[in-house]
Scaffold this motif. Structure first.
Motif, PDB file in Angstrom:
ATOM      1  N   LEU A 136     -15.905  70.344 -65.510  1.00 37.64           N
ATOM      2  CA  LEU A 136     -15.557  69.404 -66.575  1.00 37.64           C
ATOM      3  C   LEU A 136     -14.707  68.253 -66.040  1.00 37.64           C
ATOM      4  O   LEU A 136     -14.971  67.077 -66.329  1.00 37.64           O
ATOM      5  CB  LEU A 136     -14.780  70.196 -67.638  1.00 37.64           C
ATOM      6  N   ALA A 137     -13.707  68.572 -65.235  1.00 41.41           N
ATOM      7  CA  ALA A 137     -12.817  67.540 -64.713  1.00 41.41           C
ATOM      8  C   ALA A 137     -13.571  66.588 -63.788  1.00 41.41           C
ATOM      9  O   ALA A 137     -13.319  65.379 -63.785  1.00 41.41           O
ATOM     10  CB  ALA A 137     -11.646  68.187 -63.968  1.00 41.41           C
ATOM     11  N   THR A 138     -14.510  67.131 -63.014  1.00 42.46           N
ATOM     12  CA  THR A 138     -15.285  66.282 -62.108  1.00 42.46           C
ATOM     13  C   THR A 138     -16.052  65.222 -62.899  1.00 42.46           C
ATOM     14  O   THR A 138     -16.091  64.049 -62.515  1.00 42.46           O
ATOM     15  CB  THR A 138     -16.269  67.146 -61.287  1.00 42.46           C
ATOM     16  N   VAL A 139     -16.642  65.633 -64.012  1.00 39.52           N
ATOM     17  CA  VAL A 139     -17.431  64.684 -64.812  1.00 39.52           C
ATOM     18  C   VAL A 139     -16.518  63.740 -65.600  1.00 39.52           C
ATOM     19  O   VAL A 139     -16.713  62.520 -65.588  1.00 39.52           O
ATOM     20  CB  VAL A 139     -18.378  65.439 -65.770  1.00 39.52           C
ATOM     21  N   LEU A 140     -15.498  64.287 -66.251  1.00 43.44           N
ATOM     22  CA  LEU A 140     -14.645  63.432 -67.091  1.00 43.44           C
ATOM     23  C   LEU A 140     -13.904  62.393 -66.251  1.00 43.44           C
ATOM     24  O   LEU A 140     -13.705  61.259 -66.691  1.00 43.44           O
ATOM     25  CB  LEU A 140     -13.657  64.290 -67.892  1.00 43.44           C
ATOM     26  N   ALA A 141     -13.525  62.790 -65.028  1.00 44.74           N
ATOM     27  CA  ALA A 141     -12.816  61.840 -64.164  1.00 44.74           C
ATOM     28  C   ALA A 141     -13.728  60.694 -63.733  1.00 44.74           C
ATOM     29  O   ALA A 141     -13.255  59.627 -63.352  1.00 44.74           O
ATOM     30  CB  ALA A 141     -12.265  62.566 -62.938  1.00 44.74           C
ATOM     31  N   ALA A 142     -15.039  60.921 -63.801  1.00 49.89           N
ATOM     32  CA  ALA A 142     -15.987  59.881 -63.389  1.00 49.89           C
ATOM     33  C   ALA A 142     -16.330  58.913 -64.523  1.00 49.89           C
ATOM     34  O   ALA A 142     -17.009  57.914 -64.298  1.00 49.89           O
ATOM     35  CB  ALA A 142     -17.269  60.534 -62.864  1.00 49.89           C
ATOM     36  N   LEU A 143     -15.857  59.199 -65.736  1.00 48.86           N
ATOM     37  CA  LEU A 143     -16.157  58.298 -66.863  1.00 48.86           C
ATOM     38  C   LEU A 143     -15.421  56.970 -66.675  1.00 48.86           C
ATOM     39  O   LEU A 143     -14.407  56.902 -65.980  1.00 48.86           O
ATOM     40  CB  LEU A 143     -15.724  58.955 -68.187  1.00 48.86           C
ATOM     41  N   PRO A 144     -15.920  55.908 -67.304  1.00 51.69           N
ATOM     42  CA  PRO A 144     -15.234  54.612 -67.185  1.00 51.69           C
ATOM     43  C   PRO A 144     -13.784  54.713 -67.653  1.00 51.69           C
ATOM     44  O   PRO A 144     -13.491  55.417 -68.625  1.00 51.69           O
ATOM     45  CB  PRO A 144     -16.036  53.700 -68.125  1.00 51.69           C
ATOM     46  N   TYR A 262     -23.375  55.494 -68.296  1.00 51.46           N
ATOM     47  CA  TYR A 262     -24.470  55.774 -67.371  1.00 51.46           C
ATOM     48  C   TYR A 262     -24.170  55.226 -65.978  1.00 51.46           C
ATOM     49  O   TYR A 262     -24.323  55.911 -64.980  1.00 51.46           O
ATOM     50  CB  TYR A 262     -25.772  55.143 -67.881  1.00 51.46           C
ATOM     51  N   ALA A 263     -23.723  53.979 -65.937  1.00 50.96           N
ATOM     52  CA  ALA A 263     -23.464  53.336 -64.644  1.00 50.96           C
ATOM     53  C   ALA A 263     -22.356  54.073 -63.896  1.00 50.96           C
ATOM     54  O   ALA A 263     -22.462  54.324 -62.686  1.00 50.96           O
ATOM     55  CB  ALA A 263     -23.094  51.872 -64.862  1.00 50.96           C
ATOM     56  N   ALA A 264     -21.306  54.457 -64.620  1.00 53.82           N
ATOM     57  CA  ALA A 264     -20.173  55.131 -63.973  1.00 53.82           C
ATOM     58  C   ALA A 264     -20.589  56.508 -63.441  1.00 53.82           C
ATOM     59  O   ALA A 264     -20.267  56.867 -62.303  1.00 53.82           O
ATOM     60  CB  ALA A 264     -19.013  55.262 -64.960  1.00 53.82           C
ATOM     61  N   LEU A 265     -21.326  57.274 -64.250  1.00 61.93           N
ATOM     62  CA  LEU A 265     -21.735  58.616 -63.810  1.00 61.93           C
ATOM     63  C   LEU A 265     -22.742  58.512 -62.654  1.00 61.93           C
ATOM     64  O   LEU A 265     -22.739  59.328 -61.733  1.00 61.93           O
ATOM     65  CB  LEU A 265     -22.345  59.400 -64.977  1.00 61.93           C
ATOM     66  N   ASP A 266     -23.586  57.496 -62.721  1.00 60.80           N
ATOM     67  CA  ASP A 266     -24.611  57.315 -61.701  1.00 60.80           C
ATOM     68  C   ASP A 266     -23.981  57.004 -60.343  1.00 60.80           C
ATOM     69  O   ASP A 266     -24.526  57.380 -59.300  1.00 60.80           O
ATOM     70  CB  ASP A 266     -25.534  56.169 -62.135  1.00 60.80           C
ATOM     71  N   THR A 269     -19.933  60.106 -56.737  1.00 58.28           N
ATOM     72  CA  THR A 269     -20.495  60.896 -55.634  1.00 58.28           C
ATOM     73  C   THR A 269     -20.658  62.371 -55.996  1.00 58.28           C
ATOM     74  O   THR A 269     -21.625  63.007 -55.593  1.00 58.28           O
ATOM     75  CB  THR A 269     -19.547  60.821 -54.406  1.00 58.28           C
ATOM     76  N   ALA A 270     -19.706  62.916 -56.736  1.00 56.35           N
ATOM     77  CA  ALA A 270     -19.719  64.357 -57.003  1.00 56.35           C
ATOM     78  C   ALA A 270     -20.546  64.725 -58.229  1.00 56.35           C
ATOM     79  O   ALA A 270     -20.590  65.881 -58.623  1.00 56.35           O
ATOM     80  CB  ALA A 270     -18.285  64.854 -57.176  1.00 56.35           C
ATOM     81  N   VAL A 271     -21.190  63.714 -58.847  1.00 55.49           N
ATOM     82  CA  VAL A 271     -21.936  63.938 -60.083  1.00 55.49           C
ATOM     83  C   VAL A 271     -23.389  63.531 -59.881  1.00 55.49           C
ATOM     84  O   VAL A 271     -23.667  62.495 -59.274  1.00 55.49           O
ATOM     85  CB  VAL A 271     -21.310  63.105 -61.239  1.00 55.49           C
ATOM     86  N   GLU A 272     -24.308  64.334 -60.391  1.00 51.60           N
ATOM     87  CA  GLU A 272     -25.722  63.945 -60.401  1.00 51.60           C
ATOM     88  C   GLU A 272     -26.124  63.725 -61.857  1.00 51.60           C
ATOM     89  O   GLU A 272     -26.119  64.655 -62.662  1.00 51.60           O
ATOM     90  CB  GLU A 272     -26.572  65.058 -59.769  1.00 51.60           C
ATOM     91  N   LEU A 273     -26.441  62.471 -62.168  1.00 51.36           N
ATOM     92  CA  LEU A 273     -26.803  62.114 -63.542  1.00 51.36           C
ATOM     93  C   LEU A 273     -28.298  62.343 -63.770  1.00 51.36           C
ATOM     94  O   LEU A 273     -29.122  61.892 -62.979  1.00 51.36           O
ATOM     95  CB  LEU A 273     -26.454  60.649 -63.786  1.00 51.36           C
ATOM     96  N   VAL A 274     -28.628  63.036 -64.857  1.00 53.73           N
ATOM     97  CA  VAL A 274     -30.031  63.240 -65.221  1.00 53.73           C
ATOM     98  C   VAL A 274     -30.297  62.421 -66.474  1.00 53.73           C
ATOM     99  O   VAL A 274     -29.598  62.553 -67.476  1.00 53.73           O
ATOM    100  CB  VAL A 274     -30.319  64.737 -65.471  1.00 53.73           C
ATOM    101  N   GLU A 275     -31.293  61.544 -66.398  1.00 52.60           N
ATOM    102  CA  GLU A 275     -31.498  60.592 -67.498  1.00 52.60           C
ATOM    103  C   GLU A 275     -32.239  61.211 -68.686  1.00 52.60           C
ATOM    104  O   GLU A 275     -32.674  62.359 -68.642  1.00 52.60           O
ATOM    105  CB  GLU A 275     -32.190  59.343 -66.972  1.00 52.60           C
ATOM    106  N   VAL A 294     -25.028  66.347 -64.809  1.00 54.58           N
ATOM    107  CA  VAL A 294     -24.719  65.967 -66.191  1.00 54.58           C
ATOM    108  C   VAL A 294     -25.940  65.288 -66.809  1.00 54.58           C
ATOM    109  O   VAL A 294     -26.645  64.533 -66.142  1.00 54.58           O
ATOM    110  CB  VAL A 294     -23.439  65.092 -66.270  1.00 54.58           C
ATOM    111  N   GLY A 295     -26.204  65.637 -68.055  1.00 49.66           N
ATOM    112  CA  GLY A 295     -27.335  65.047 -68.758  1.00 49.66           C
ATOM    113  C   GLY A 295     -27.066  65.021 -70.249  1.00 49.66           C
ATOM    114  O   GLY A 295     -25.953  65.303 -70.686  1.00 49.66           O
ATOM    115  N   ARG A 296     -28.104  64.695 -71.020  1.00 45.98           N
ATOM    116  CA  ARG A 296     -27.994  64.567 -72.476  1.00 45.98           C
ATOM    117  C   ARG A 296     -26.809  63.671 -72.865  1.00 45.98           C
ATOM    118  O   ARG A 296     -26.102  63.930 -73.858  1.00 45.98           O
ATOM    119  CB  ARG A 296     -27.870  65.950 -73.148  1.00 45.98           C
ATOM    120  N   VAL A 297     -26.613  62.608 -72.083  1.00 41.07           N
ATOM    121  CA  VAL A 297     -25.517  61.670 -72.347  1.00 41.07           C
ATOM    122  C   VAL A 297     -25.901  60.836 -73.564  1.00 41.07           C
ATOM    123  O   VAL A 297     -26.892  60.109 -73.532  1.00 41.07           O
ATOM    124  CB  VAL A 297     -25.307  60.760 -71.120  1.00 41.07           C
ATOM    125  N   ARG A 298     -25.122  60.964 -74.634  1.00 40.30           N
ATOM    126  CA  ARG A 298     -25.483  60.244 -75.856  1.00 40.30           C
ATOM    127  C   ARG A 298     -24.257  60.048 -76.742  1.00 40.30           C
ATOM    128  O   ARG A 298     -23.316  60.843 -76.694  1.00 40.30           O
ATOM    129  CB  ARG A 298     -26.565  61.009 -76.633  1.00 40.30           C
TER     130      ARG A 298
END
Lengths: 336, 336
Positions: A136-144, A262-266, A269-275, A294-298
């Motif tokens: 969770l922290a890996t993804v949230l830290a990557a948000l804008p 999307y741009a930030a997660l993409d 480095t530690a996150v793989e974004l699935v569209e 991470v996916g189902r970003v909405r």
């Protein structure tokens, strides 16, 4: 010439310990001597490392002054019993079992709060947080940066490997028993785990929260350095061998620009974004990987300040062993 | 003497249709003649009812003027094609597939919004909502009136039976293949379903929401008669044969009295409350039952206006067949 270090892995015969030893080899960690340690019953067995079989030593008689750094992956009680002794012998400690007070052993996920490392001092004791919190922290830290989180609601679907090798064996046994029409006898779990979802992981307290739910909430507040964020966590046990899946809904202070997310997660480095026309799962995506999927970003259905995410992560590797090894890499780079 | 009615069940060979026929028998629904109907390929098979095997008739040639009420449990396209024809023939319709516009066919869960029935008129067309919405509405309607819901966040873990008999067969086949070390070939699901969690159920739209997620949100707003509540829904598919599990977190306008919540849920007829030292699951609790199970009732970790719940419900029986039969019971009592 690269400096090398004598290292100990406590709990080396468990699933996390084994992944740890494998990662030390894969990542060419500068190991001089590797000591694989376990409690009495596993001592005498062996663990493969760089083409050799290392003999497992007994924790009870191990001399911590012979190593520079020890990973503790044998449960919180073992950490509580031996980590101080290790520290007193001048050995740095990375605890994967959350056995130590936070004030003594800050929780660190390099992608989220590596800055905490600037303030650590000898004997260098760090906590690698719980696997769901690492993901969770890996993804949230990557948000804008513009997204100020006010509230976080998480349902964490935990694999049975969160209960170690016994959890894996129990799900396999129960599934085979059911498919063969035999009667079911739960042992590790308190009821049928195969083809079922358990509403809680271990016991709950008088207010209804489990220890792990409270821990994840506190970890997220510490890792993201936003102690005021409201966190709601429900940990459930699903009939999956490896990999945690997290359904996450967050409320921000203002409208969220989904394209920016999307741009930030993409670019993390530690996150793989699935569209959107696809989605990640633990089997086939996250398991065995060093990145968090991470996916189902909405956005919310009716709230532009809401963001929904689905996170899939290898609980044993990325959520535990890899994070601990990354902490060790930072320690030897800056301090040891 | 009790009045009796000629009844048709469309989709009688499916899992919901079969449960419906069984419930008509169990609940001693006043049936004169029961017509079990299916599309071409199933016509000619038979369905057990009151010790007989009823011959399945072909939908294409069925005369709706021969029955007083028809249950549509064969998918939304079948409803769309035949329900108007049934209504025109003077036949009341209960649609279990959400194939009709809401304005023509109000969604009703008796425990939540039975008052809607006062306004229905001939030809009496009702919608029995999706199984997760039936379960959720049953529990939320039982909460104390003082709780004003502002926001609802739901992760719905759906059983493979939500995809009908094919979903059940596919999970069984995949599990057996994996346990026997054979290579896996997904058919119905787009990837491995056994020992995995799928992040979405069917396709999502350009904003990332699935049809079912939008439907559940709209259903809850209609059933609870609070169109302004923010609803966030994530539907995932879990390797469970029968029974939906829902992780629910709600925010109310003010602090929630948990003891009052316990008392209200405990006294609700359609709800079975499981107290804190235990928890409900679909296998062993909800499946085969007419009540919705609720447990893990607790306030927020750091927010007394937050309420967390775990709901377990039989998606085929309580979530679909039983709700439809209850609607039929209300219709015949008041109108037919």
């Amino acid at each position: 010439m690269t400096r090398t270090f004598d290292i100990a892995v406590i709990g080396a015969t468990g699933s996390v310990g084994e992944a740890l030893v494998q990662l030390l080899e894969e990542r060419e960690f500068p190991v001089a001597n590797l000591h694989v340690i376990a409690s009495g019953e596993s001592a005498g067995s062996s663990v493969p490392y760089k083409g050799k079989n290392l003999r497992v030593k007994d924790l009870e008689t191990f001399d911590f002054s012979s190593v520079r750094l020890a990973f503790f992956a044998a449960g919180s009680k073992v950490t509580q019993k031996y980590a101080l002794q290790a520290g007193a012998a001048g050995c740095a400690v990375i605890d994967l079992a959350s056995g130590l007070p936070v004030a003594q052993a800050p929780r660190v996920v390099p992608e989220a709060n590596a800055q905490v490392l600037a303030a650590v001092a000898s004997p260098y004791v760090l906590t690698s947080p719980s696997a769901p919190a690492v993901a969770l922290a890996t993804v949230l830290a990557a948000l804008p940066e513009q997204i100020k989180i006010r509230r976080l609601t998480v349902t964490a679907c935990l694999a049975v490997s969160s209960r170690g090798r016994e959890g894996i064996a129990e799900l396999a046994r129960q599934t085979a028993e059911l498919l063969n029409g035999r009667s079911l006898e739960p042992r590790l779990f308190d009821r049928q785990m195969a083809f079922n979802v358990l509403a809680q992981v271990e016991q709950t307290d008088s207010e209804g929260h489990s220890r792990l739910e409270r821990q994840i909430a506190a970890e997220i507040q510490e890792l993201l350095v936003i102690p005021t964020v409201h966190v709601s966590v429900t940990c459930i046990q699903v009939p999956v061998f490896f990999g945690d899946s997290l359904s996450v809904s967050l409320q921000a202070e203002s409208s969220i620009d989904i394209k920016q997310v999307y741009a930030a997660l993409d670019s993390a480095t530690a996150v793989e974004l699935v569209e959107l026309d696809d989605y990640p799962t633990v089997v086939g995506d996250a398991v065995g990987q060093d990145v968090v999927y991470v996916g189902r970003v909405r956005a919310g259905l009716d709230d532009p300040a809401e963001l929904n995410l689905w996170i899939a992560s290898d609980n044993v590797r990325k959520g535990a062993a890899l994070n601990a090894v990354q902490l060790a890499e930072l320690l030897i780079k800056h301090y040891l």
